[in-house]
Design an enzyme around this catalytic site. Structure first.
Site, short mmCIF file in Angstrom:
data_model
loop_
_atom_site.label_atom_id
_atom_site.label_comp_id
_atom_site.label_asym_id
_atom_site.label_seq_id
_atom_site.Cartn_x
_atom_site.Cartn_y
_atom_site.Cartn_z
N LYS A 95 19.69 -59.71 -40.15
CA LYS A 95 18.84 -59.29 -38.88
C LYS A 95 19.84 -59.38 -37.69
O LYS A 95 19.64 -58.48 -36.58
CB LYS A 95 17.68 -60.38 -38.87
CG LYS A 95 16.60 -60.04 -40.04
CD LYS A 95 15.57 -60.98 -39.95
CE LYS A 95 14.50 -60.96 -40.95
NZ LYS A 95 13.86 -62.31 -41.28
N LYS A 139 -18.49 -53.97 -38.78
CA LYS A 139 -17.86 -54.97 -39.87
C LYS A 139 -17.91 -54.18 -41.28
O LYS A 139 -19.00 -53.88 -41.72
CB LYS A 139 -19.11 -56.36 -39.83
CG LYS A 139 -18.56 -57.20 -40.70
CD LYS A 139 -19.52 -58.33 -40.76
CE LYS A 139 -19.18 -59.42 -42.09
NZ LYS A 139 -20.15 -60.36 -42.18
N ASP A 161 4.69 -57.83 -39.53
CA ASP A 161 5.41 -56.52 -39.78
C ASP A 161 4.52 -55.18 -40.05
O ASP A 161 4.85 -54.04 -40.03
CB ASP A 161 6.48 -56.61 -41.01
CG ASP A 161 7.59 -57.62 -40.65
OD1 ASP A 161 8.06 -57.25 -39.43
OD2 ASP A 161 7.89 -58.45 -41.36
N ASN A 176 -0.64 -64.89 -39.28
CA ASN A 176 0.08 -65.83 -39.94
C ASN A 176 -0.13 -67.30 -39.26
O ASN A 176 -0.94 -67.25 -38.48
CB ASN A 176 1.59 -65.52 -39.97
CG ASN A 176 2.17 -65.08 -38.51
OD1 ASN A 176 2.28 -66.38 -37.57
ND2 ASN A 176 2.66 -63.88 -38.08
N PHE A 211 14.64 -64.95 -33.76
CA PHE A 211 14.48 -65.96 -34.72
C PHE A 211 14.53 -65.31 -36.36
O PHE A 211 14.17 -63.92 -36.35
CB PHE A 211 13.27 -66.51 -34.72
CG PHE A 211 13.20 -67.68 -33.79
CD1 PHE A 211 13.51 -67.56 -32.23
CD2 PHE A 211 13.21 -69.22 -34.08
CE1 PHE A 211 13.58 -68.70 -31.35
CE2 PHE A 211 13.33 -70.18 -33.36
CZ PHE A 211 13.66 -70.11 -31.73
O1 PMT Z 1 4.97 -70.89 -33.65
P1 PMT Z 1 5.34 -72.19 -34.53
O2 PMT Z 1 4.54 -72.77 -35.29
O3 PMT Z 1 5.81 -73.28 -33.66
O4 PMT Z 1 6.55 -71.59 -35.83
C1 PMT Z 1 7.66 -71.11 -35.24
C2 PMT Z 1 8.25 -70.09 -35.79
C3 PMT Z 1 8.29 -70.29 -37.40
C4 PMT Z 1 7.06 -68.81 -35.87
C5 PMT Z 1 9.47 -69.54 -35.30
O5 PMT Z 1 10.54 -70.71 -35.57
C6 PMT Z 1 10.00 -68.33 -35.77
O6 PMT Z 1 10.96 -68.32 -36.95
N1 PMT Z 1 9.85 -66.97 -35.50
C7 PMT Z 1 10.15 -65.85 -35.98
C8 PMT Z 1 9.22 -65.66 -36.97
C9 PMT Z 1 9.48 -64.16 -37.42
O7 PMT Z 1 8.63 -63.36 -37.28
O8 PMT Z 1 10.75 -63.94 -38.07
P2 PMT Z 1 10.92 -62.56 -38.88
O9 PMT Z 1 12.21 -63.09 -39.53
O10 PMT Z 1 9.89 -61.76 -39.59
O11 PMT Z 1 11.48 -61.65 -37.53
C10 PMT Z 1 12.96 -61.71 -37.07
C11 PMT Z 1 13.12 -61.36 -35.75
O12 PMT Z 1 12.40 -60.21 -35.22
C12 PMT Z 1 11.96 -62.46 -34.89
O13 PMT Z 1 12.66 -62.65 -33.62
C13 PMT Z 1 10.79 -61.57 -34.80
O14 PMT Z 1 10.16 -62.05 -33.26
C14 PMT Z 1 11.25 -60.21 -34.32
N2 PMT Z 1 10.51 -59.27 -34.75
C15 PMT Z 1 9.63 -59.22 -36.12
C16 PMT Z 1 9.02 -58.16 -36.38
C17 PMT Z 1 8.65 -56.95 -35.63
N3 PMT Z 1 7.75 -56.20 -35.78
N4 PMT Z 1 9.13 -57.31 -34.23
C18 PMT Z 1 9.89 -58.23 -33.85
O15 PMT Z 1 10.56 -58.28 -32.80
#
Ligand code: PMT
Length: 404
Positions: free
Chosen positions: A335, A287, A277, A208, A321
């Site tokens: 979440k 490849k 995810d 991403n 986040f």
């Molecule tokens: O890195 P930058 O360019 O500065 O951008 C910042 C950002 C947009 C990446 C940051 O601000 C942000 O939003 N990070 C979280 C992105 C994310 O994966 O969000 P989510 O809504 O998909 O996940 C929710 C939370 O679960 C997050 O804290 C994530 O780290 C966590 N997660 C998600 C998936 C997973 N398999 N394991 C996790 O722990």
């Protein structure tokens, strides 16, 4: 942070004096009020005019005619300083300071000031390694002065070794750190940052747009505030922040393993990483060659790292986040409650100035009690500051909500 800060920069006589010009430019760019003192030898390498133009202030070179204005003598400069930085600091200056000498303007100011002092040595590697220099530096550290070690690399004398003046941005970071109130000294904070990369053959992966800037800002700010910081980062183009334990990872599974391995003793976890995810169910050893008009890659779920941390939450503060393109608050709240966080920082990637890549973010912070704080567009460093303020408030209130 440096806006309006009064900084006295001492420049001593080494070839690295030219780098001090870049340092002044960066400090001024950040709003600092910089007064430069040059030793006689420094004036042989760079002219006072250079620093005068870059700082916008007169440059002081003479103990008896400091800056040409009788009011601004060595005592006035010592009192003006909220911080004194010596860059480059030669072996000679370090020795004179250690001996408590005051035989020129700079050493006199150094004895008279009560401001914190940061020394940035630069010299030949053998001189730096010499026990006389090291003993002098130890003595200065024991008196409460800070030392930013020189870097390794090619030196002016063509030798390779440790002796290069730290880079101007590293010096600025150290100044910011020294001037920051250490209100997270008791915390051990683990931050995740950046994207994960999920390969499906040796040359391709799913990922991403995360640059890591948000997470790195959190790590840098937490370190400035005195926390012991571990930064677990997916692949980014950012330089490794100084003073933090840095753990590079590639995939979500590697990130999960790295986080769980280091969780013991951690008091705060902040998950700013954009974790994939899903990952390709198979990663081919060779490849994949193109064949038909289309191609299908089967994906399987990655572990949800933050949910696994929540299972071992204990007294830890857990910050997540949420990155969305619609229904921001609704999805973020699901979440927050479902993944056992203390609070969640929601950002909408479709909002200009928010989310991926840029230096700014626009966030809403949601807590478990139903509160929502909407922040304006802010620099990611400032967003990090607000998040860390929240962490501190939770700790001060002694309120660690049951994260599950
Ligand atoms: O890195 P930058 O360019 O500065 O951008 C910042 C950002 C947009 C990446 C940051 O601000 C942000 O939003 N990070 C979280 C992105 C994310 O994966 O969000 P989510 O809504 O998909 O996940 C929710 C939370 O679960 C997050 O804290 C994530 O780290 C966590 N997660 C998600 C998936 C997973 N398999 N394991 C996790 O722990």
């Amino acid at each position: 942070m440096l806006k309006g800060k009064k900084i006295v920069l001492g420049v001593t006589g080494g070839i690295a004096a030219y780098k001090a010009a870049e340092l002044v430019r960066e400090l001024v760019r950040r709003g600092a009020n910089v007064r430069v003192i040059m030793t006689d030898n420094a004036c042989r390498f760079v002219t006072p005019l250079t620093f005068e133009i870059l700082s916008g202030n007169p440059v002081a070179t003479d103990l008896f005619r400091a800056t040409g204005n009788f009011e601004i003598g060595h005592i006035a400069l010592a009192e003006f300083a909220e911080m004194v930085v010596i860059a480059p600091a030669t072996a000679n200056l370090i020795g004179r300071m250690a001996a408590g000498l005051a035989d020129d303007l700079l050493t006199t100011v150094l004895l008279a000031t009560e401001a914190p002092v940061l020394l940035c040595p630069a010299m030949n590697d053998k001189m730096y390694a010499n026990s006389a220099v090291q003993e002098n530096l130890s003595r200065l550290v024991s008196r409460g002065h800070a030392v930013l070690e020189p870097g390794y690399g090619e030196l002016a004398c063509r030798a390779e070794g440790q002796g290069r003046l730290a880079e101007p941005l590293e010096i600025v970071e150290e100044i910011e750190s020294i001037l920051t109130v250490k209100n997270l000294r008791d915390e051990r904070i683990l931050v995740t940052a950046g994207p994960t990369q999920e390969p499906f053959d040796p040359v391709r992966f799913i990922s991403n747009h995360s640059s890591g800037k948000m997470g790195y800002a959190l790590a840098v700010m937490a370190r400035r505030r005195g926390a012991a910081v571990t930064l677990i980062s997916g692949p980014t183009a950012l330089p490794m922040p100084r003073g933090v334990t840095f753990v590079p990872v590639g995939t979500a599974v590697e990130m999960r393993d790295a986080v769980l391995e280091r969780l013991d003793g951690v008091t705060v976890v902040i998950k700013a990483a954009a974790v994939a995810d899903y990952r390709p169910a198979v990663c081919e050893a060779m490849k994949i060659k193109k064949k038909g008009a289309s191609m299908t890659v089967l994906l399987e779920r990655n572990p949800d790292i933050i949910s696994e941390i929540a299972l071992q939450k204990g007294d830890r503060i857990l910050v997540g986040f949420s990155m969305e393109s619609d229904h921001l608050l609704e999805y973020a709240r699901t979440k927050l409650m479902g993944k056992g966080m203390d609070f969640i920082v929601a950002n909408d990637v479709t909002e200009p100035g928010a989310g991926f890549r840029g230096d700014t973010n626009i966030v809403r912070i949601l807590d478990r009690e139903g509160g929502v704080e909407a922040l304006p567009r802010m620099d990611k460093m400032d967003v990090a500051g607000v998040i860390l303020d929240r962490v501190r408030k939770i700790r001060e209130n002694g309120r660690i909500p049951d994260g599950r």
